[in-house]
Write an enzyme that holds these catalytic residues in place. Structure first.
Site, short mmCIF file in Angstrom:
data_model
loop_
_atom_site.label_atom_id
_atom_site.label_comp_id
_atom_site.label_asym_id
_atom_site.label_seq_id
_atom_site.Cartn_x
_atom_site.Cartn_y
_atom_site.Cartn_z
N LYS A 8 -11.71 -1.62 7.23
CA LYS A 8 -10.91 -2.50 8.07
C LYS A 8 -11.39 -2.44 9.53
O LYS A 8 -11.48 -3.44 10.20
CB LYS A 8 -9.43 -2.12 8.01
N ASP A 20 -1.39 7.03 6.29
CA ASP A 20 -2.46 6.10 5.91
C ASP A 20 -2.70 5.21 7.13
O ASP A 20 -1.84 4.41 7.50
CB ASP A 20 -1.99 5.28 4.69
N TRP A 78 0.84 -1.21 0.00
CA TRP A 78 0.00 0.00 0.00
C TRP A 78 0.86 1.24 0.00
O TRP A 78 0.58 2.22 -0.70
CB TRP A 78 -0.96 0.00 1.19
C1 LIG Z 1 -6.86 -1.82 2.42
C2 LIG Z 1 -5.84 -0.75 2.46
C3 LIG Z 1 -5.78 0.27 1.48
C4 LIG Z 1 -6.72 0.31 0.29
O1 LIG Z 1 -7.96 0.75 0.65
P1 LIG Z 1 -9.11 0.96 -0.43
O2 LIG Z 1 -10.18 1.59 0.37
O3 LIG Z 1 -9.46 -0.41 -0.96
O4 LIG Z 1 -8.60 1.84 -1.52
C5 LIG Z 1 -4.83 1.26 1.62
N1 LIG Z 1 -3.95 1.24 2.64
C6 LIG Z 1 -3.96 0.28 3.58
C7 LIG Z 1 -2.97 0.33 4.70
C8 LIG Z 1 -4.90 -0.75 3.51
O5 LIG Z 1 -4.91 -1.71 4.45
#
Ligand SMILES: *Cc1c(COP(=O)(O)O)cnc(C)c1O
Length: 355
Positions: free
Chosen positions: A190, A166, A99
């Site tokens: 998540k 993030d 990511w």
């Molecule tokens: C799942 C995830 C993403 C992607 O998220 P989307 O909403 O599917 O774009 C980005 N960063 C991390 C750390 C993730 O776990």
């Protein structure tokens, strides 16, 4: 048989989130209509949006000069919105996983990107430390929890350039000092809500400095000005997010959540370290409290499929590791009860006795 939901995302949500959302799908706020079929500008949904933003701020102690946004497009759209809105010429990125690498790739559309450190050569099994930041970078981007590899930056970094994080997979898992960040974002699927909404916590005075024209929908200021209602927001995920935020408050807030998460993670990591069949894949000091990755010990490698079947028969769902790591991954998000981790540990012990 009870199912224990260890999926990495979308993933387990509190029972009350699912129940209240199901109720609102049938009859929203006494309107006699579904939450899916009423105007987002009606007073009932406006109240949901306002309360979700207020509770978000309350739970994380967000200072007044920050705004909370709920946007479509997932965390992946933030990979481009962040540089679009914050990068004048240069940004620094820490490459701690797939990511993080995707975020870095998008930033390259907007200027110079300095990868200050990477653990790619070790399949991202640790968090690099001791790197230097370019002092002329407009911001430094980190991924606090690496969902795929099970590593986590568990404290708020002190850096001298604006910090962007993030936090898709560890938001609300531990208290954070928001004042140390310029911007925090994540997909909600998540630890917060069903897929379809991303959250953004942004310090207002960092915006509007790039001199760049930004398309309306990708400009944070659009959404700040309109309270996340510039266009139709993801109504149902925002409603569900509010239910999770209420649940978090009832549970005693984020410090209580952190304590539970530490207990769950300790239970499972202790078993991984003790059990002769298994070993962890992430560096000890960087082990994630949210995604716990482990594989068969080398001499038992051929038992991987058998253990997966064995665990599945006992109600363990979603423990197959990501294809880039292999083995197993147990995601122990906020809503996962201690009992589920205990059931997994007992399954591992039972399997050990068999071999
Ligand atoms: C799942 C995830 C993403 C992607 O998220 P989307 O909403 O599917 O774009 C980005 N960063 C991390 C750390 C993730 O776990």
């Amino acid at each position: 048989m009870k199912k224990h939901n260890f999926y990495a995302g979308p993933s387990i949500l509190p029972d009350s989130t699912i129940k209240n959302t199901a109720d609102a799908v049938l009859n929203f706020a006494g309107t006699g209509l579904s939450v899916m079929e009423v105007s987002h500008r009606g007073k009932e949904f406006v109240a949901v949006m306002d309360e979700a933003q207020a509770l978000f701020k309350e739970l994380l102690n967000i200072p007044d000069d920050y705004e909370v946004l709920f946007l479509g497009g997932g965390a992946s759209t933030q990979f481009c919105m962040v540089p679009y809105n914050l990068m004048k010429k240069k940004a620094a990125y820490l490459n701690t996983g797939a990511w993080a690498a995707k975020a870095l790739k998008e930033a390259k559309f907007f200027g110079d990107v300095v990868e200050v450190a990477s653990s790619k050569e070790a399949n991202y099994n640790y968090i690099p430390k001791g790197y230097e930041l370019p002092s002329d970078a407009d911001y430094f981007h980190i991924t606090t929890n690496n969902t795929i590899y099970g590593t986590e930056i568990k404290e708020d970094l002190d850096v001298n350039i604006p910090l962007v994080a993030d936090m898709s997979s560890d938001i609300f898992s531990r208290p954070i000092d928001v004042s140390k960040y310029a911007l925090i974002y994540g997909g909600a699927q998540k630890n917060l809500a069903p897929a379809g909404v991303a959250f953004v916590i942004v310090k207002k005075d960092i915006l509007g400095k790039t001199g760049r024209d930004i398309p309306t929908m990708l400009d944070y200021r659009t959404h700040i000005d309109k309270g996340s209602m510039f266009n139709t927001p993801p109504v149902l995920p925002v409603f569900a997010a509010l239910q999770t935020l209420k649940w978090l408050k009832e549970q005693g807030g984020i410090p209580a959540m952190q304590k539970k998460n530490e207990e769950k993670a300790a239970l499972l990591y202790d078993e991984i370290d003790r059990n002769k069949l298994f070993k962890g894949t992430a560096a000890q000091e960087d082990r994630s409290l949210m995604n716990i990755c482990f594989v068969m010990n080398d001499e038992f490698a051929e038992l991987e499929k058998e253990f997966l079947d064995f665990a599945t028969e006992r109600g363990m769902i979603g423990i197959k590791g990501h294809r880039s790591v292999g083995g197993f991954r147990a995601s122990t998000y906020n809503a996962l009860p201690y009992e589920s981790v205990k059931a997994l540990v007992e399954t591992m012990q039972e399997f050990e006795k068999k071999h």
